[in-house]
Design a protein around this motif. Structure first.
Motif, PDB file in Angstrom:
ATOM      1  N   TRP A  24       0.863  -1.323  -0.153  1.00  7.71           N
ATOM      2  CA  TRP A  24       0.009   0.135  -0.046  1.00  7.71           C
ATOM      3  C   TRP A  24       0.961   1.180  -0.071  1.00  7.71           C
ATOM      4  O   TRP A  24       1.774   1.229   0.589  1.00  7.71           O
ATOM      5  N   ASN A  25       0.416   2.192  -0.594  1.00 12.06           N
ATOM      6  CA  ASN A  25       1.047   3.695  -0.465  1.00 12.06           C
ATOM      7  C   ASN A  25       0.600   4.117   0.832  1.00 12.06           C
ATOM      8  O   ASN A  25      -0.643   3.892   1.383  1.00 12.06           O
ATOM      9  N   LYS A  26       1.166   5.315   1.320  1.00 14.46           N
ATOM     10  CA  LYS A  26       0.624   5.913   2.380  1.00 14.46           C
ATOM     11  C   LYS A  26      -0.584   6.650   2.017  1.00 14.46           C
ATOM     12  O   LYS A  26      -0.806   7.270   0.700  1.00 14.46           O
ATOM     13  N   GLY A  27      -1.631   6.991   2.814  1.00 16.75           N
ATOM     14  CA  GLY A  27      -2.768   7.476   2.741  1.00 16.75           C
ATOM     15  C   GLY A  27      -3.465   7.330   3.985  1.00 16.75           C
ATOM     16  O   GLY A  27      -2.995   6.894   5.068  1.00 16.75           O
ATOM     17  N   PRO A  28      -4.768   7.724   3.873  1.00 11.85           N
ATOM     18  CA  PRO A  28      -5.748   7.486   5.295  1.00 11.85           C
ATOM     19  C   PRO A  28      -6.086   6.181   5.601  1.00 11.85           C
ATOM     20  O   PRO A  28      -5.922   5.205   4.636  1.00 11.85           O
ATOM     21  N   ASN A  29      -6.805   5.946   6.625  1.00  9.01           N
ATOM     22  CA  ASN A  29      -6.936   4.495   7.004  1.00  9.01           C
ATOM     23  C   ASN A  29      -8.324   4.284   6.059  1.00  9.01           C
ATOM     24  O   ASN A  29      -9.182   5.178   6.046  1.00  9.01           O
ATOM     25  N   VAL A  30      -8.231   3.208   5.383  1.00 10.45           N
ATOM     26  CA  VAL A  30      -9.319   2.671   4.770  1.00 10.45           C
ATOM     27  C   VAL A  30      -9.616   1.207   4.975  1.00 10.45           C
ATOM     28  O   VAL A  30      -8.807   0.237   5.508  1.00 10.45           O
ATOM     29  N   THR A  31     -10.973   0.694   4.738  1.00  9.75           N
ATOM     30  CA  THR A  31     -11.249  -0.531   4.743  1.00  9.75           C
ATOM     31  C   THR A  31     -11.513  -1.185   3.243  1.00  9.75           C
ATOM     32  O   THR A  31     -12.184  -0.531   2.431  1.00  9.75           O
ATOM     33  N   VAL A  32     -10.827  -2.210   2.976  1.00 10.13           N
ATOM     34  CA  VAL A  32     -11.058  -2.670   1.454  1.00 10.13           C
ATOM     35  C   VAL A  32     -11.532  -4.133   1.685  1.00 10.13           C
ATOM     36  O   VAL A  32     -11.451  -4.721   2.660  1.00 10.13           O
ATOM     37  N   THR A  33     -12.229  -4.572   0.707  1.00  7.62           N
ATOM     38  CA  THR A  33     -12.745  -6.079   0.613  1.00  7.62           C
ATOM     39  C   THR A  33     -11.980  -6.912  -0.448  1.00  7.62           C
ATOM     40  O   THR A  33     -11.659  -6.313  -1.498  1.00  7.62           O
ATOM     41  N   VAL A  34     -11.591  -8.048  -0.157  1.00 11.09           N
ATOM     42  CA  VAL A  34     -10.649  -8.789  -0.831  1.00 11.09           C
ATOM     43  C   VAL A  34     -11.831  -9.840  -1.336  1.00 11.09           C
ATOM     44  O   VAL A  34     -12.222 -10.483  -0.363  1.00 11.09           O
ATOM     45  N   VAL A  35     -11.556 -10.332  -2.518  1.00  8.45           N
ATOM     46  CA  VAL A  35     -12.532 -11.481  -3.153  1.00  8.45           C
ATOM     47  C   VAL A  35     -11.893 -12.330  -4.003  1.00  8.45           C
ATOM     48  O   VAL A  35     -11.033 -11.963  -4.841  1.00  8.45           O
ATOM     49  N   TRP A  36     -11.931 -13.690  -3.422  1.00  3.58           N
ATOM     50  CA  TRP A  36     -11.338 -14.754  -4.275  1.00  3.58           C
ATOM     51  C   TRP A  36     -12.289 -15.435  -5.024  1.00  3.58           C
ATOM     52  O   TRP A  36     -13.208 -15.923  -4.596  1.00  3.58           O
ATOM     53  N   ILE A  37     -12.097 -15.494  -6.420  1.00  3.35           N
ATOM     54  CA  ILE A  37     -13.111 -15.976  -7.322  1.00  3.35           C
ATOM     55  C   ILE A  37     -12.472 -17.304  -7.821  1.00  3.35           C
ATOM     56  O   ILE A  37     -11.508 -17.077  -8.592  1.00  3.35           O
ATOM     57  N   ASP A  38     -13.241 -18.460  -7.935  1.00  2.00           N
ATOM     58  CA  ASP A  38     -12.654 -19.614  -8.438  1.00  2.00           C
ATOM     59  C   ASP A  38     -12.950 -19.744  -9.938  1.00  2.00           C
ATOM     60  O   ASP A  38     -13.378 -18.714 -10.657  1.00  2.00           O
ATOM     61  N   PRO A  39     -12.309 -20.663 -10.854  1.00  3.89           N
ATOM     62  CA  PRO A  39     -12.463 -20.584 -12.154  1.00  3.89           C
ATOM     63  C   PRO A  39     -13.727 -20.837 -12.839  1.00  3.89           C
ATOM     64  O   PRO A  39     -14.102 -20.498 -13.735  1.00  3.89           O
ATOM     65  N   THR A  40     -14.889 -21.182 -11.922  1.00  2.00           N
ATOM     66  CA  THR A  40     -16.067 -21.255 -12.609  1.00  2.00           C
ATOM     67  C   THR A  40     -17.120 -19.989 -12.083  1.00  2.00           C
ATOM     68  O   THR A  40     -18.269 -20.127 -12.001  1.00  2.00           O
ATOM     69  N   ASN A  41     -16.180 -18.901 -11.730  1.00  5.53           N
ATOM     70  CA  ASN A  41     -16.785 -17.579 -11.089  1.00  5.53           C
ATOM     71  C   ASN A  41     -17.574 -17.754  -9.905  1.00  5.53           C
ATOM     72  O   ASN A  41     -18.548 -16.992  -9.836  1.00  5.53           O
ATOM     73  N   VAL A  42     -17.327 -18.567  -9.006  1.00  2.38           N
ATOM     74  CA  VAL A  42     -17.999 -18.773  -7.790  1.00  2.38           C
ATOM     75  C   VAL A  42     -16.996 -18.092  -6.883  1.00  2.38           C
ATOM     76  O   VAL A  42     -15.752 -18.209  -6.699  1.00  2.38           O
ATOM     77  N   ILE A  43     -17.523 -17.290  -5.731  1.00  2.00           N
ATOM     78  CA  ILE A  43     -16.743 -16.542  -4.813  1.00  2.00           C
ATOM     79  C   ILE A  43     -16.208 -17.622  -3.790  1.00  2.00           C
ATOM     80  O   ILE A  43     -17.161 -18.274  -3.226  1.00  2.00           O
ATOM     81  N   ALA A  44     -14.984 -17.997  -3.595  1.00  2.00           N
ATOM     82  CA  ALA A  44     -14.626 -19.049  -2.847  1.00  2.00           C
ATOM     83  C   ALA A  44     -14.379 -18.335  -1.303  1.00  2.00           C
ATOM     84  O   ALA A  44     -14.336 -19.061  -0.338  1.00  2.00           O
ATOM     85  N   ALA A  45     -13.883 -17.196  -1.453  1.00  2.00           N
ATOM     86  CA  ALA A  45     -13.644 -16.357  -0.106  1.00  2.00           C
ATOM     87  C   ALA A  45     -13.763 -15.040   0.041  1.00  2.00           C
ATOM     88  O   ALA A  45     -13.398 -14.336  -1.291  1.00  2.00           O
ATOM     89  N   THR A  46     -14.356 -14.342   0.783  1.00  2.15           N
ATOM     90  CA  THR A  46     -14.196 -12.895   0.833  1.00  2.15           C
ATOM     91  C   THR A  46     -14.148 -12.360   2.292  1.00  2.15           C
ATOM     92  O   THR A  46     -14.389 -13.076   3.169  1.00  2.15           O
ATOM     93  N   TYR A  47     -13.231 -11.239   2.609  1.00  3.30           N
ATOM     94  CA  TYR A  47     -13.024 -10.641   3.819  1.00  3.30           C
ATOM     95  C   TYR A  47     -12.791  -9.290   3.635  1.00  3.30           C
ATOM     96  O   TYR A  47     -12.242  -8.847   2.572  1.00  3.30           O
ATOM     97  N   ASP A  48     -12.877  -8.476   4.705  1.00  7.32           N
ATOM     98  CA  ASP A  48     -12.485  -7.247   4.935  1.00  7.32           C
ATOM     99  C   ASP A  48     -10.987  -6.906   5.577  1.00  7.32           C
ATOM    100  O   ASP A  48     -10.979  -7.584   6.337  1.00  7.32           O
ATOM    101  N   ILE A  49     -10.371  -5.935   5.001  1.00  6.31           N
ATOM    102  CA  ILE A  49      -9.084  -5.521   5.545  1.00  6.31           C
ATOM    103  C   ILE A  49      -9.079  -3.963   6.012  1.00  6.31           C
ATOM    104  O   ILE A  49      -9.332  -3.349   5.123  1.00  6.31           O
ATOM    105  N   LEU A  50      -8.962  -3.606   7.472  1.00  8.76           N
ATOM    106  CA  LEU A  50      -8.538  -2.332   7.570  1.00  8.76           C
ATOM    107  C   LEU A  50      -6.967  -2.194   7.386  1.00  8.76           C
ATOM    108  O   LEU A  50      -6.447  -2.739   8.021  1.00  8.76           O
TER     109      LEU A  50
END
Length: 101
Positions: free
Chosen positions: A21-47
């Motif tokens: 990450w570059n320097k900046g304000p505190n943010v929350t992002v969502t990370v989404v892992w998508i398998d080869p059949t376009n199914v969401i395999a995992a998702t989580y938020d990172i502060l």
């Protein structure tokens, strides 16, 4: 995304996402892992703390991983920020022996 020098990952490998990450304000992002059949395999938020340069996380993916091209997307307020694709190759050998039916 990294695993080894060849960059090849198999169905039984563990995945770890690492972000820089570059320097900046505190943010929350969502990370989404998508398998080869376009199914969401995992998702989580990172502060992301303003002082954080790197974050990493081991997603709770079920093994064996489905062979094919996977996507990892990072979203901020549901808008895409980054995306990476990586390949999971089919398992042909296990413990140095060919897989047989």
């Amino acid at each position: 995304m990294f695993r080894n020098i060849g960059g090849l990952m198999g169905p039984m490998d563990e995945t770890v996402g690492m972000q820089k990450w570059n320097k900046g304000p505190n943010v929350t992002v969502t990370v989404v892992w998508i398998d080869p059949t376009n199914v969401i395999a995992a998702t989580y938020d990172i502060l992301i703390d303003a002082s954080a340069e790197f974050t990493h996380y081991r997603p709770p993916l079920n093994q064996p991983l489905r062979p094919g091209v996977w996507n990892v997307r990072i979203l901020h307020n549901w808008s895409p920020v980054a995306e990476i694709r990586f390949l999971i190759v089919p398992l042909a050998y296990n413990k140095h022996q060919p897989i047989r039916q």
